[in-house]
Design an enzyme around this catalytic site. Structure first.
Site, PDB file in Angstrom:
ATOM      1  N   CYS A   1     -22.110  -7.222 -19.592  1.00  0.00           N
ATOM      2  CA  CYS A   1     -20.832  -7.687 -18.614  1.00  0.00           C
ATOM      3  C   CYS A   1     -19.963  -6.766 -19.351  1.00  0.00           C
ATOM      4  O   CYS A   1     -19.551  -6.631 -20.526  1.00  0.00           O
ATOM      5  CB  CYS A   1     -20.207  -8.992 -18.654  1.00  0.00           C
ATOM      6  SG  CYS A   1     -21.450 -10.288 -18.066  1.00  0.00           S
TER       7      CYS A   1
ATOM      8  N   GLY B   1       0.872  -1.278   0.241  1.00  0.00           N
ATOM      9  CA  GLY B   1      -0.227   0.046  -0.035  1.00  0.00           C
ATOM     10  C   GLY B   1       0.790   1.024   0.040  1.00  0.00           C
ATOM     11  O   GLY B   1       0.256   2.337  -0.154  1.00  0.00           O
TER      12      GLY B   1
ATOM     13  N   CYS C   1     -25.523 -12.627 -21.599  1.00  0.00           N
ATOM     14  CA  CYS C   1     -25.021 -14.095 -20.824  1.00  0.00           C
ATOM     15  C   CYS C   1     -25.958 -14.326 -19.633  1.00  0.00           C
ATOM     16  O   CYS C   1     -25.919 -15.505 -19.223  1.00  0.00           O
ATOM     17  CB  CYS C   1     -23.715 -14.246 -20.581  1.00  0.00           C
ATOM     18  SG  CYS C   1     -22.951 -13.324 -19.028  1.00  0.00           S
TER      19      CYS C   1
ATOM     20  N   CYS D   1     -17.949 -12.900 -20.111  1.00  0.00           N
ATOM     21  CA  CYS D   1     -19.264 -12.967 -20.872  1.00  0.00           C
ATOM     22  C   CYS D   1     -19.284 -13.965 -21.794  1.00  0.00           C
ATOM     23  O   CYS D   1     -20.221 -14.959 -22.118  1.00  0.00           O
ATOM     24  CB  CYS D   1     -19.522 -11.519 -21.310  1.00  0.00           C
ATOM     25  SG  CYS D   1     -21.287 -11.463 -21.851  1.00  0.00           S
TER      26      CYS D   1
ATOM     27  N   CYS E   1     -26.968  -9.526 -16.957  1.00  0.00           N
ATOM     28  CA  CYS E   1     -26.323  -9.300 -18.159  1.00  0.00           C
ATOM     29  C   CYS E   1     -27.442  -9.612 -19.357  1.00  0.00           C
ATOM     30  O   CYS E   1     -27.872 -10.936 -19.575  1.00  0.00           O
ATOM     31  CB  CYS E   1     -24.952 -10.136 -18.281  1.00  0.00           C
ATOM     32  SG  CYS E   1     -24.190  -9.925 -19.854  1.00  0.00           S
TER      33      CYS E   1
END
Lengths: 256, 289, 227
Positions: free
Chosen positions: B262, B29, B240, B268, B237
């Site tokens: 997606c 970080g 899909c 997808c 979606c």
């Protein structure tokens, strides 16, 4: 009683020039100390040395911390000093915009110190912010407004609320009433007096306004060319000044 | 044999970048400064990510590049071509087959493995920047863990919008220490930041590299009474039928009909290949036929 | 209660050729608890100067001023502040307050500073204001806008709010009508009966004769000035 702040022989030089030198005093809990002097007399340099914004070249600033008793804030580590700066200490700048985040709402400004010490409940933070806005006489419905939409007096009061929300024990003020018109000044003085009394605050106020220190300060320190030329009870120093410079200063005030 | 040194950058530069990456992995970080090079593409096109990818690529690696989850957008295509040309590595669109995935603004839907590396393109690495303009001050704030300001940003969000409205680049705290900008990924992806793969973040213009080692603890900042919510559009979606992937909203015509699909094109496509069909889609075989 | 020995005072005007103006030498004064002493002497003889020195407002150049166990001539500012808060009251001729503060708060302030609960302090303040005939509708206003006589009475109410063991009164009955003068005199008598040591300046001779046990002429403390 232990002094809250013990200042021992503080000096700050800018090259060959004296910022301030030979300054020593004790400040007890609940006491308000005024520092007066003309521009360039070293009073702001002194205040910045005491508040940890400037490193003095010499001397000790002993603060009676809650956890470990007396500690020299000049030699303590920076994280500790900054922690003091957002818990037990507060600093009120002359220009509110130096002490506020102008892009953040009034509530966010007040809440920042709370969040900085770990407050993580939005509702609580907001309740405390509202309480403080009320105490400094800012209407609660202004909580989401930015300080840029506030008048000068309101900004200054917001700055005070932002500083006092964590219940500090020592407040440094640099010309807190400078640049405000007189009616706003009076309101602010009244507010400060009440807060000092109710919260048992100690304060160090730098100003060039003798009327302000007469109303706010218990004790007075007069500075000239970096030296403290006189100190004592505020009304005694103003009514029976001993040093030539103080006599000149007092006699130069325009009577209303 | 290419006329370029492998992966465009010279060996010394890659070593310098690898040192920065190792430091970043050692201090999760923490933003490690590095000497970012001029790259043959404009800032904002992923110069930081490209340099990090160049430093970690091996000749036998297979690379995948996505932009907003898609393999076929300009940015993704040009960076993929860049590495095809300068490193002559194999490329793929399949998340599963990639060793190194460079991404802009998304984390793939499919869980990544320990032997994969995910490289993020980062525009502004400093999460505190919008509230504190001074770099000296923000560095000090990181050093001293003074993160109250980060919550001020979230407070402002709630005060103004009634909820935390930050929906991308949502700040996180890494291993209870550094507050980090996860790059402009949607907050929906934040929970996925705790993953098996190595995650590297490169900011070219700002000259910073930071990193998350595998399985690093990453917590999204929030308030007790306004907890973090990794929400997404409440639709399946259209192609899909996936209920749990991040969706793009596509405007279909001038009368305003919309479709949600997606954003992760590979995900997808794999689903459709496996026989899933959304309410606006057609069976996969008909398209590929 | 109050014990003054060999007190000396001179003013040095640094900005006017360092002129030295001696105003007091060899001042002696004793005031017991429950006793009221009037200071007399011609204008400029040093009555107010002496009062201000006892209060710590003017700095002594020599001698001692003991109020209780504190020597005001040598005490730290902090000790004098405590003394003023707890022991030594002062009713001056002029009211000096923060503008905008309501009269009730002005009067209650000495008690609030001692930590008295707000209701109790305000009850005492209301009682005093009523006694001194300040109309109730003025209590919530700042005294800065009041007439001279009203300001004087607010000042007296403030001075008597806390029952100080020692009290300095500078012309407490000046500019008051007969009715209010009577109230002030009875307040002084009450304070005496309560054991307060009082030093006052009274130009009002009848008032002086009524409340004071002794009269001290400060002319005797005035140094002989070089002609």
């Amino acid at each position: 009683m232990t002094p809250l702040l013990q200042v021992r022989d503080i000096a700050k030089f800018y090259g060959g020039r004296v910022g301030c030198t030979n300054v020593s005093f004790d400040l007890y809990p609940g006491e308000v100390l005024g520092i007066v002097g003309e521009s360039g007399s070293g009073k702001s340099t002194l205040l910045n040395c005491l508040a940890g914004h400037l490193a003095p070249d010499q001397g000790e600033v002993l603060f009676d911390t809650r956890a470990d008793g007396q500690r020299d804030t000049v030699t303590m580590s920076e994280p500790e000093r900054r922690m003091l700066g957002r818990t037990d200490w507060a600093f009120v700048h002359q220009h509110a915009r130096d002490g506020l985040r102008m892009g953040v709402s009034a509530g966010g400004n007040v809440g920042e110190r709370l969040m900085a010490v770990g407050a993580r409940n939005y509702g609580d933070i907001r309740t405390q912010a509202l309480d403080w806005l009320e105490r400094v006489e800012i209407a609660g419905d202004r909580i989401d407004d930015r300080p840029s939409a506030f008048s000068g007096g309101m900004q200054q009061r917001l700055q005070i609320a932002r500083n006092l929300v964590t219940g500090p024990r020592l407040v440094f003020m640099d010309e807190p009433t400078g640049g405000l018109d007189v009616s706003v000044q009076a309101r602010l003085l009244d507010l400060l007096r009440g807060l000092v009394r109710d919260m048992g605050l100690s304060a160090i106020i730098v100003t060039h306004d003798l009327a302000v220190v007469r109303l706010l300060a218990d004790r007075l320190m007069v500075m000239k060319s970096g030296h403290v030329v006189e100190q004592g009870l505020t009304d005694q120093v103003l009514d029976d000044p001993q040093h030539g410079y103080t006599q000149l200063l007092v006699s130069s005030v325009l009577q209303v | 044999m290419s006329d370029y040194n492998f992966a465009y950058l010279d060996e010394q530069t890659k070593r310098m970048i690898r040192r920065a990456i190792l430091k970043g992995l050692a201090v999760p970080g923490y933003q490690v400064p590095f000497a970012s090079r001029e790259m043959p593409m404009p800032y904002g096109w992923g110069t930081g990510g490209v340099q990090v990818s160049a430093a970690v690529l091996c000749p036998e690696d297979t690379m995948k590049v996505i932009d907003q989850g898609a393999d076929d957008t300009t940015n993704a295509v040009s960076i993929r071509k860049f590495f095809e040309k300068t490193a002559e590595v194999a490329t793929t669109e399949a998340t599963d087959e990639a060793d190194v995935i460079q991404t802009r603004h998304r984390i793939p839907e499919q869980d990544l493995r320990e032997d994969q590396i995910l490289v993020y393109q980062v525009p502004i690495p400093e999460p505190l920047r919008f509230l504190e303009p001074s770099e000296v001050e923000t560095r000090k704030m990181h050093a001293l863990e003074e993160y109250g300001l980060m919550h001020v940003k979230l407070y402002e969000d709630i005060a103004r919008n009634g909820a935390i409205a930050t929906s991308y680049a949502y700040p996180v705290k890494v291993e209870g220490r550094y507050v980090m900008d996860p790059s402009p990924i949607p907050k929906f992806d934040n929970p996925k930041l705790e993953m098996a793969a190595v995650q590297l973040f490169g900011a070219g213009r700002e000259q910073r590299i930071y990193a998350l080692p595998p399985y690093t603890q990453v917590v999204s900042l929030d308030f007790e009474d306004h907890p973090f919510d990794p929400s997404k559009a409440d639709h399946p979606c259209g192609l899909c039928g996936s209920e749990d992937s991040y969706l793009d909203e596509v405007i279909m015509d001038d009368s305003g009909s919309r479709m949600f699909v997606c954003s992760d094109t590979d995900y997808c496509q794999s689903r459709r290949a496996a026989g899933h069909v959304g309410h606006q889609g057609v069976p996969f075989e008909e398209v590929s036929a | 209660m109050i014990e003054i020995r060999n007190l000396e005072k001179s003013f040095i005007l640094h900005n006017q050729g360092a002129a030295v103006i001696p105003v007091m030498a060899g001042a002696h004064l004793d005031v017991a608890a429950g006793e009221c002493v009037a200071l007399t002497g011609a204008s400029g003889a040093g009555k107010s100067t002496l009062m201000r020195m006892i209060y710590g407002n003017y700095l002594a150049n020599g001698g001692s001023i003991k109020v209780g166990d504190v020597d005001v001539a040598r005490a730290e500012p902090r000790e004098i502040l405590t003394l003023r808060r707890e022991v030594l009251g002062y009713v001056s001729q002029f009211l000096r307050v923060v503008p905008r503060v309501p009269t009730l708060t002005v009067v209650a302030e000495p008690l609030l500073a001692l930590g008295t609960p707000v209701d109790e302090a305000e009850a005492r303040a209301k009682d005093l204001l009523a006694q001194l005939n300040i109309p109730e509708r003025l209590w919530s206003l700042s005294p800065t806008t009041f007439s001279g006589g009203e300001q004087q009475r607010v000042n007296i109410a403030r001075g008597f709010a806390h029952r100080y063991p020692a009290l300095l009164l500078d012309e407490p009955t000046a500019s008051l009508d007969a009715k209010n003068r009577e109230v002030v005199l009875s307040l002084i008598e009450d304070a005496k009966a309560g054991g307060a040591a009082i030093i006052g300046i009274f130009h009002d001779e009848a008032a002086r004769d009524r409340v004071c046990d002794r009269v001290v002429d400060v002319t005797g403390f005035t140094p002989v000035r070089a002609a």
